[in-house]
Write a protein that holds these residues in place. Structure first.
Motif, PDB file in Angstrom:
ATOM      1  N   TRP A 132       0.807  -1.207   0.000  1.00 46.99           N
ATOM      2  CA  TRP A 132       0.000   0.000   0.000  1.00 46.99           C
ATOM      3  C   TRP A 132       0.845   1.264   0.000  1.00 46.99           C
ATOM      4  O   TRP A 132       0.459   2.265  -0.605  1.00 46.99           O
ATOM      5  N   LEU A 133       1.989   1.226   0.628  1.00 49.77           N
ATOM      6  CA  LEU A 133       2.879   2.383   0.537  1.00 49.77           C
ATOM      7  C   LEU A 133       3.274   2.614  -0.917  1.00 49.77           C
ATOM      8  O   LEU A 133       3.316   3.754  -1.395  1.00 49.77           O
ATOM      9  N   GLY A 134       3.545   1.530  -1.636  1.00 46.24           N
ATOM     10  CA  GLY A 134       3.864   1.652  -3.051  1.00 46.24           C
ATOM     11  C   GLY A 134       2.710   2.207  -3.854  1.00 46.24           C
ATOM     12  O   GLY A 134       2.898   3.016  -4.770  1.00 46.24           O
ATOM     13  N   ARG A 135       1.495   1.807  -3.519  1.00 45.75           N
ATOM     14  CA  ARG A 135       0.324   2.262  -4.261  1.00 45.75           C
ATOM     15  C   ARG A 135       0.053   3.749  -4.068  1.00 45.75           C
ATOM     16  O   ARG A 135      -0.552   4.390  -4.925  1.00 45.75           O
ATOM     17  N   VAL A 136       0.504   4.288  -2.929  1.00 48.60           N
ATOM     18  CA  VAL A 136       0.327   5.732  -2.706  1.00 48.60           C
ATOM     19  C   VAL A 136       1.645   6.485  -2.915  1.00 48.60           C
ATOM     20  O   VAL A 136       1.808   7.617  -2.483  1.00 48.60           O
ATOM     21  N   GLU A 137       2.579   5.825  -3.599  1.00 44.64           N
ATOM     22  CA  GLU A 137       3.825   6.457  -4.052  1.00 44.64           C
ATOM     23  C   GLU A 137       4.718   6.905  -2.897  1.00 44.64           C
ATOM     24  O   GLU A 137       5.311   7.985  -2.933  1.00 44.64           O
ATOM     25  N   ILE A 138       4.807   6.052  -1.873  1.00 40.65           N
ATOM     26  CA  ILE A 138       5.769   6.259  -0.790  1.00 40.65           C
ATOM     27  C   ILE A 138       6.811   5.159  -0.899  1.00 40.65           C
ATOM     28  O   ILE A 138       6.468   3.972  -0.966  1.00 40.65           O
ATOM     29  N   ALA A 139       8.084   5.544  -0.941  1.00 41.85           N
ATOM     30  CA  ALA A 139       9.169   4.594  -1.164  1.00 41.85           C
ATOM     31  C   ALA A 139       9.232   3.553  -0.053  1.00 41.85           C
ATOM     32  O   ALA A 139       8.974   3.843   1.119  1.00 41.85           O
ATOM     33  N   ALA A 140       9.588   2.337  -0.435  1.00 40.54           N
ATOM     34  CA  ALA A 140       9.640   1.220   0.511  1.00 40.54           C
ATOM     35  C   ALA A 140      10.605   1.480   1.655  1.00 40.54           C
ATOM     36  O   ALA A 140      10.381   1.027   2.790  1.00 40.54           O
ATOM     37  N   ASP A 141      11.680   2.231   1.396  1.00 41.30           N
ATOM     38  CA  ASP A 141      12.660   2.466   2.454  1.00 41.30           C
ATOM     39  C   ASP A 141      12.191   3.478   3.499  1.00 41.30           C
ATOM     40  O   ASP A 141      12.914   3.763   4.453  1.00 41.30           O
ATOM     41  N   ARG A 142      10.953   3.996   3.327  1.00 43.38           N
ATOM     42  CA  ARG A 142      10.383   4.895   4.336  1.00 43.38           C
ATOM     43  C   ARG A 142       9.416   4.175   5.260  1.00 43.38           C
ATOM     44  O   ARG A 142       8.792   4.803   6.116  1.00 43.38           O
TER      45      ARG A 142
END
Length: 256
Positions: free
Chosen positions: A132-142
């Motif tokens: 879901w972080l990826g789907r809302v364009e937040i990088a995985a390393d965050r």
């Protein structure tokens, strides 16, 4: 089709001031309804009553549950209402700090809703949070960063992920782009439009920005002094408003 959520005769007063007066409104699956009007028109009060967070003085809100039963919110107990708010419903707030656990990591904010549904396997929860972080364009390393380290736009995107991870049927949004830079607003609006379309959500969005309403909504309700003065298809209302107040709103935007 029976509405997913409907309100009938909602009225709320604060002393001599009427915040909402006899409001009727409804929304169905896959539909985005925008509630627009100036500050003080009653939009946020209406949204709070629709969410079950504020009891109306009169009138009622009805919700069609997953079993097809249409139930007044007033007859749903507090525990079940809290459960609905964690599962079937989402609420994206204007101030993301009110909709997030600011001391908890981004992944924890998303995973917390899953745990509310009974998820306990750490790997599965983290995997879904990453998705879901990826789907809302937040990088995985965050994923392990708390929202205090995020910009305003990132916090709103995290709040959206937190709300949508449990596959709700209804999402309420209160001025989700207010206070953000124009470029950040545009990116967030594109994200909201894409996700609501993909997931077939019912969405009620409160906004003072007619451009936001035009971009996101299928239908629009215009409020003034606690009353809905005009409703209809968004393009129809904004391109050919019938009510004098709506005409004034539209003309003020064109003149700006």
């Amino acid at each position: 089709m029976t509405p997913l959520l409907s309100a009938h005769g909602l009225t709320k007063t604060y002393g001599p001031r009427t915040a909402c007066a006899g409001v009727d409104i409804d929304v169905t699956e896959g539909e985005v309804l925008a509630i627009v009007g100036e500050s003080g028109s009653g939009k946020s009060t209406l949204l709070s009553m629709l969410a079950g967070e504020l009891a109306p003085d009169s009138g009622e809100v009805r919700y069609r549950d997953r079993e097809g039963r249409v139930r007044p919110l007033a007859e749903i107990g507090p525990a079940e209402l809290r459960a609905l708010a964690r599962t079937d419903w989402g609420f994206v707030r204007q101030d993301a700090a009110q909709g997030l656990r600011m001391a908890v990591s981004a992944g924890g904010n998303v995973g917390e809703r899953l745990m509310g549904l009974g998820a306990r396997h750490y790997g599965t929860i983290r995997s879904q949070a990453l998705d879901w972080l990826g789907r809302v364009e937040i990088a995985a390393d965050r994923i392990d960063d708390p929202p205090t380290r995020f910009s305003g736009g990132m916090r709103q995107r995290l709040q959206i992920a937190r709300n949508l991870v449990t596959a709700p049927r209804l999402v309420l949004m209160d001025e989700p782009t207010s206070g953000l830079d124009v470029s950040v607003q545009a990116r967030l609006l594109d994200l909201i439009r894409r996700l609501t379309g993909e997931l077939g959500l019912a969405v009620i969005i409160v906004t003072h920005d007619l451009a936001v309403a035009r971009l996101l909504s299928h239908r629009i309700a215009v409020m003034r002094a606690g009353r809905v003065v005009e409703t209809g298809l968004t393009d129809q209302v904004l391109d050919d408003p019938a009510d004098a107040y709506t005409q004034l709103l539209v003309s003020s935007v064109l003149a700006a």
